[in-house]
Design a protein around this motif. Structure first.
Motif, PDB file in Angstrom:
ATOM      1  N   TYR A 260       3.852  39.202  53.807  1.00 14.01           N
ATOM      2  CA  TYR A 260       3.158  38.864  55.048  1.00 14.01           C
ATOM      3  C   TYR A 260       2.478  37.497  54.912  1.00 14.01           C
ATOM      4  CZ  TYR A 260       3.704  43.140  57.791  1.00 14.01           C
ATOM      5  OH  TYR A 260       4.224  44.142  58.555  1.00 14.01           O
ATOM      6  N   ARG A 261       1.835  37.250  53.755  1.00 12.84           N
ATOM      7  CA  ARG A 261       1.182  35.961  53.536  1.00 12.84           C
ATOM      8  C   ARG A 261       2.200  34.831  53.499  1.00 12.84           C
ATOM      9  NH1 ARG A 261      -2.323  37.628  48.403  1.00 12.84           N
ATOM     10  NH2 ARG A 261      -1.917  35.437  47.895  1.00 12.84           N
ATOM     11  N   ALA A 262       3.354  35.087  52.878  1.00 14.69           N
ATOM     12  CA  ALA A 262       4.372  34.037  52.779  1.00 14.69           C
ATOM     13  C   ALA A 262       4.996  33.735  54.140  1.00 14.69           C
ATOM     14  CB  ALA A 262       5.446  34.463  51.778  1.00 14.69           C
ATOM     15  N   PHE A 263       5.321  34.773  54.900  1.00 12.07           N
ATOM     16  CA  PHE A 263       5.933  34.551  56.213  1.00 12.07           C
ATOM     17  C   PHE A 263       4.978  33.835  57.159  1.00 12.07           C
ATOM     18  CE2 PHE A 263       9.228  37.711  55.154  1.00 12.07           C
ATOM     19  CZ  PHE A 263      10.331  37.075  55.716  1.00 12.07           C
ATOM     20  N   ALA A 264       3.679  34.035  56.991  1.00  9.92           N
ATOM     21  CA  ALA A 264       2.714  33.368  57.861  1.00  9.92           C
ATOM     22  C   ALA A 264       2.727  31.857  57.673  1.00  9.92           C
ATOM     23  CB  ALA A 264       1.307  33.911  57.594  1.00  9.92           C
ATOM     24  N   ARG A 265       3.287  31.381  56.556  1.00  9.98           N
ATOM     25  CA  ARG A 265       3.285  29.951  56.255  1.00  9.98           C
ATOM     26  C   ARG A 265       4.474  29.215  56.865  1.00  9.98           C
ATOM     27  NH1 ARG A 265       2.242  29.774  49.831  1.00  9.98           N
ATOM     28  NH2 ARG A 265       2.623  27.555  50.216  1.00  9.98           N
ATOM     29  N   PHE A 266       5.539  29.937  57.250  1.00  8.45           N
ATOM     30  CA  PHE A 266       6.699  29.233  57.797  1.00  8.45           C
ATOM     31  C   PHE A 266       7.352  29.951  58.973  1.00  8.45           C
ATOM     32  CE2 PHE A 266       8.476  32.126  54.652  1.00  8.45           C
ATOM     33  CZ  PHE A 266       9.596  32.631  55.278  1.00  8.45           C
ATOM     34  N   LEU A 291      16.034  38.739  41.282  1.00  9.23           N
ATOM     35  CA  LEU A 291      16.334  37.886  42.423  1.00  9.23           C
ATOM     36  C   LEU A 291      17.055  38.711  43.479  1.00  9.23           C
ATOM     37  CD1 LEU A 291      16.249  35.007  43.584  1.00  9.23           C
ATOM     38  CD2 LEU A 291      18.483  34.600  42.523  1.00  9.23           C
ATOM     39  N   VAL A 292      16.525  38.719  44.702  1.00  5.53           N
ATOM     40  CA  VAL A 292      17.059  39.512  45.801  1.00  5.53           C
ATOM     41  C   VAL A 292      17.658  38.569  46.840  1.00  5.53           C
ATOM     42  CG1 VAL A 292      16.549  41.245  47.550  1.00  5.53           C
ATOM     43  CG2 VAL A 292      15.296  41.252  45.387  1.00  5.53           C
ATOM     44  N   HIS A 293      18.917  38.808  47.197  1.00  4.90           N
ATOM     45  CA  HIS A 293      19.606  37.990  48.194  1.00  4.90           C
ATOM     46  C   HIS A 293      19.737  38.780  49.500  1.00  4.90           C
ATOM     47  CE1 HIS A 293      20.675  34.907  45.276  1.00  4.90           C
ATOM     48  NE2 HIS A 293      21.046  35.876  44.453  1.00  4.90           N
ATOM     49  N   PHE A 294      19.795  38.043  50.608  1.00  2.00           N
ATOM     50  CA  PHE A 294      19.969  38.630  51.925  1.00  2.00           C
ATOM     51  C   PHE A 294      21.236  38.066  52.556  1.00  2.00           C
ATOM     52  CE2 PHE A 294      15.467  38.664  50.991  1.00  2.00           C
ATOM     53  CZ  PHE A 294      15.077  39.938  51.370  1.00  2.00           C
ATOM     54  N   LYS A 295      22.020  38.955  53.173  1.00  2.00           N
ATOM     55  CA  LYS A 295      23.254  38.514  53.820  1.00  2.00           C
ATOM     56  C   LYS A 295      22.947  37.565  54.972  1.00  2.00           C
ATOM     57  CE  LYS A 295      27.456  40.339  55.992  1.00  2.00           C
ATOM     58  NZ  LYS A 295      28.174  41.571  56.419  1.00  2.00           N
ATOM     59  N   GLU A 296      21.953  37.878  55.755  1.00  2.00           N
ATOM     60  CA  GLU A 296      21.443  37.024  56.817  1.00  2.00           C
ATOM     61  C   GLU A 296      19.973  36.761  56.548  1.00  2.00           C
ATOM     62  OE1 GLU A 296      22.974  35.510  59.226  1.00  2.00           O
ATOM     63  OE2 GLU A 296      24.951  36.390  58.855  1.00  2.00           O
ATOM     64  N   PRO A 297      19.447  35.602  56.919  1.00  2.00           N
ATOM     65  CA  PRO A 297      18.042  35.304  56.640  1.00  2.00           C
ATOM     66  C   PRO A 297      17.104  36.365  57.213  1.00  2.00           C
ATOM     67  CG  PRO A 297      19.180  33.342  57.421  1.00  2.00           C
ATOM     68  CD  PRO A 297      20.135  34.482  57.591  1.00  2.00           C
ATOM     69  N   ALA A 298      16.189  36.827  56.384  1.00  2.00           N
ATOM     70  CA  ALA A 298      15.177  37.779  56.840  1.00  2.00           C
ATOM     71  C   ALA A 298      14.133  37.016  57.645  1.00  2.00           C
ATOM     72  CB  ALA A 298      14.534  38.482  55.639  1.00  2.00           C
ATOM     73  N   MET A 299      13.953  37.413  58.899  1.00  2.00           N
ATOM     74  CA  MET A 299      13.078  36.678  59.808  1.00  2.00           C
ATOM     75  C   MET A 299      11.669  37.240  59.859  1.00  2.00           C
ATOM     76  SD  MET A 299      15.206  34.407  60.664  1.00  2.00           S
ATOM     77  CE  MET A 299      14.175  33.558  61.853  1.00  2.00           C
ATOM     78  N   ASN A 300      11.448  38.423  59.275  1.00  2.00           N
ATOM     79  CA  ASN A 300      10.111  39.004  59.271  1.00  2.00           C
ATOM     80  C   ASN A 300       9.968  39.903  58.046  1.00  2.00           C
ATOM     81  OD1 ASN A 300      11.164  41.726  60.083  1.00  2.00           O
ATOM     82  ND2 ASN A 300      11.614  40.617  61.983  1.00  2.00           N
ATOM     83  N   ALA A 304      12.732  42.294  55.599  1.00  2.00           N
ATOM     84  CA  ALA A 304      12.836  41.948  54.182  1.00  2.00           C
ATOM     85  C   ALA A 304      12.492  43.130  53.292  1.00  2.00           C
ATOM     86  CB  ALA A 304      11.923  40.765  53.859  1.00  2.00           C
ATOM     87  N   MET A 305      11.525  43.943  53.698  1.00  2.00           N
ATOM     88  CA  MET A 305      11.088  45.054  52.861  1.00  2.00           C
ATOM     89  C   MET A 305      12.159  46.120  52.715  1.00  2.00           C
ATOM     90  SD  MET A 305       8.278  44.713  51.323  1.00  2.00           S
ATOM     91  CE  MET A 305       8.119  46.429  50.821  1.00  2.00           C
ATOM     92  N   VAL A 306      13.072  46.244  53.663  1.00  2.00           N
ATOM     93  CA  VAL A 306      14.145  47.238  53.539  1.00  2.00           C
ATOM     94  C   VAL A 306      14.989  46.951  52.311  1.00  2.00           C
ATOM     95  CG1 VAL A 306      16.195  48.181  54.656  1.00  2.00           C
ATOM     96  CG2 VAL A 306      14.184  47.633  56.031  1.00  2.00           C
ATOM     97  N   ARG A 307      15.381  45.705  52.155  1.00  2.00           N
ATOM     98  CA  ARG A 307      16.185  45.319  50.990  1.00  2.00           C
ATOM     99  C   ARG A 307      15.358  45.314  49.707  1.00  2.00           C
ATOM    100  NH1 ARG A 307      20.379  45.518  47.920  1.00  2.00           N
ATOM    101  NH2 ARG A 307      20.944  43.582  46.877  1.00  2.00           N
ATOM    102  N   VAL A 308      14.116  44.839  49.771  1.00  2.00           N
ATOM    103  CA  VAL A 308      13.256  44.792  48.590  1.00  2.00           C
ATOM    104  C   VAL A 308      13.009  46.194  48.054  1.00  2.00           C
ATOM    105  CG1 VAL A 308      10.927  44.244  47.789  1.00  2.00           C
ATOM    106  CG2 VAL A 308      12.188  42.596  49.185  1.00  2.00           C
ATOM    107  N   ARG A 309      12.779  47.150  48.941  1.00  2.00           N
ATOM    108  CA  ARG A 309      12.548  48.528  48.509  1.00  2.00           C
ATOM    109  C   ARG A 309      13.773  49.082  47.774  1.00  2.00           C
ATOM    110  NH1 ARG A 309       9.320  52.904  49.869  1.00  2.00           N
ATOM    111  NH2 ARG A 309       8.135  51.605  51.341  1.00  2.00           N
TER     112      ARG A 309
END
Length: 391
Positions: A260-266, A291-300, A304-309
């Motif tokens: 949440y803190r990181a997304f607030a910056r960009f 290192l976690v990759h996303f097929k499409e950019p995580a916009m929120n 992102a937490m779905v893949r991270v979990r």
């Protein structure tokens, strides 16, 4: 292409010594975990019989009084990226894919640095205090690296004729497997000059594709291109837990707050992240990194937490976590998608894509359809068959 190599020997140990001054004069080994095995990453300079990537029990058998430190790879890479940032002020072309080993492109710097000594002096000023830098200048990566390793501590060695300089060096310096080095000695090829005298087609016939490579390196010809690092926006966040915890829910909650803190910056710029690097440090100073990759950019944060979990459930922590952090890389905009004029077809394609994603996640087909096979058969079981949906 003229290249300059900068070697910072025992870089991980130097990083530990800079933040722990009590390590001076003590026999220390920096170890990392490879699965269930512990291996040696670095050690105090001057300890004989130790090599990088050596099994830790073997190192302890040779030096029983070694003090073991857990490798803090995120810290080493932070320090190394700072060194590379300083070197980019000397030359815009800097490659540093390996800790403690950097290559700089020297072409076009003649107006700034009239000779090799001036260029080497600028590089030495860019290296932070506490590190001993070896500098080598040659026409390729391999001879430049050997020149940096063979030069005086803190000095510079420039190689003009690579073949004449390399001919008396032992063939053990060639970057080939120990088996090939032993075979070279069996053939009486103890120096690089002896190896360079053998025609390339004979070396290739004896050692395969690697034979041509070692023949070219022994002759001082290294055509490996320089791959400068690309500048990109990187966002880092970290936190310390009130008390060490092994609970996955607590760790995920902390990661979510960091995201949440990181997304607030960009996020206000309409950007998303394609990769995130997770790291943690346990109460026993053990380190975990993924290192976690996303097929499409995580916009929120929620997407992102779905893949991270999923990743953190499959890759457990080595112990109770005391500190953790994230590093967001490959930040950019999502790829544009053009809607189909035929909405029904588009929805069918999306449904089939969701079915394939579900099948990959579960490891087996989950949805089936009945397909007519032998409608004329007298046996009902032969008339229809279940086949995976979407195939």
């Amino acid at each position: 292409m003229k290249l300059l190599c900068v070697l910072l020997p025992h870089f991980p140990f130097r990083c530990e010594a800079l933040r722990r001054h009590d390590l001076a004069g003590r026999a220390v080994a920096v170890a990392y975990s490879l699965g269930s095995r512990r291996r040696l990453l670095d050690f105090t300079p001057g300890l004989e019989g130790l090599e990088r990537d050596m099994p830790l029990p073997q190192a302890l058998s040779r030096h029983g009084g070694l003090e073991i430190l857990h490798a803090d790879m995120p810290h080493y890479w932070r320090v190394w990226n700072g060194v590379l940032d300083a070197l980019e002020k000397v030359s815009p072309l800097v490659e540093g894919a390996v800790l403690g080993e950097a290559y700089l492109g020297c072409d076009g710097l003649g107006l700034l640095y009239p000779d090799d000594d001036a260029l080497a002096a600028a590089v030495r000023q860019a290296v932070p205090p506490g590190f001993e830098a070896g500098i080598g200048i040659a026409g390729g990566k391999f001879p430049a690296c050997l020149a940096a390793a063979a030069g005086p501590s803190g000095g510079c060695r420039a190689v003009g004729n690579e073949m004449d300089w390399l001919k008396d060096l032992p063939c053990d310096l060639l970057p080939v497997s120990p088996k090939i080095k032993a075979r070279l000695h069996d053939f009486g090829l103890h120096t690089m000059g002896k190896v360079a005298e053998i025609p390339l087609f004979k070396l290739e016939a004896q050692f395969g594709p690697e034979g041509r490579r070692l023949g070219e390196l022994a002759a001082g010809c290294d055509s490996t291109p320089l791959c400068p690092r690309q500048s990109e926006e990187i966002i880092e966040e970290s936190t310390s837990l009130p008390s060490p915890s092994a609970s996955l829910d607590v760790i995920l909650m902390a990661v979510e707050s960091l995201l949440y803190r990181a997304f607030a910056r960009f996020n206000h710029r309409g950007l998303g992240m394609r990769s995130v690097e997770l790291w943690s440090r346990t109460s026993l100073d053990e380190h975990w990194q993924k290192l976690v990759h996303f097929k499409e950019p995580a916009m929120n944060c929620r997407s992102a937490m779905v893949r991270v979990r999923q990743v953190m459930e499959c890759c457990p922590q080595p112990g109770p976590v005391e500190e953790l952090g994230i590093k967001l890389v490959r930040i950019g905009r999502p790829a544009g998608q053009q809607d189909n004029i035929f909405t029904d077809t588009r929805s069918d394609e999306k449904l089939l894509d969701d079915i394939r994603q579900l099948e990959l996640k579960m490891g087996a087909p989950q949805l089936y359809k009945m397909k007519e096979v032998e409608p004329w058969s007298r046996i009902p079981e032969r008339r229809y068959v279940l086949t995976p949906l979407g195939r």
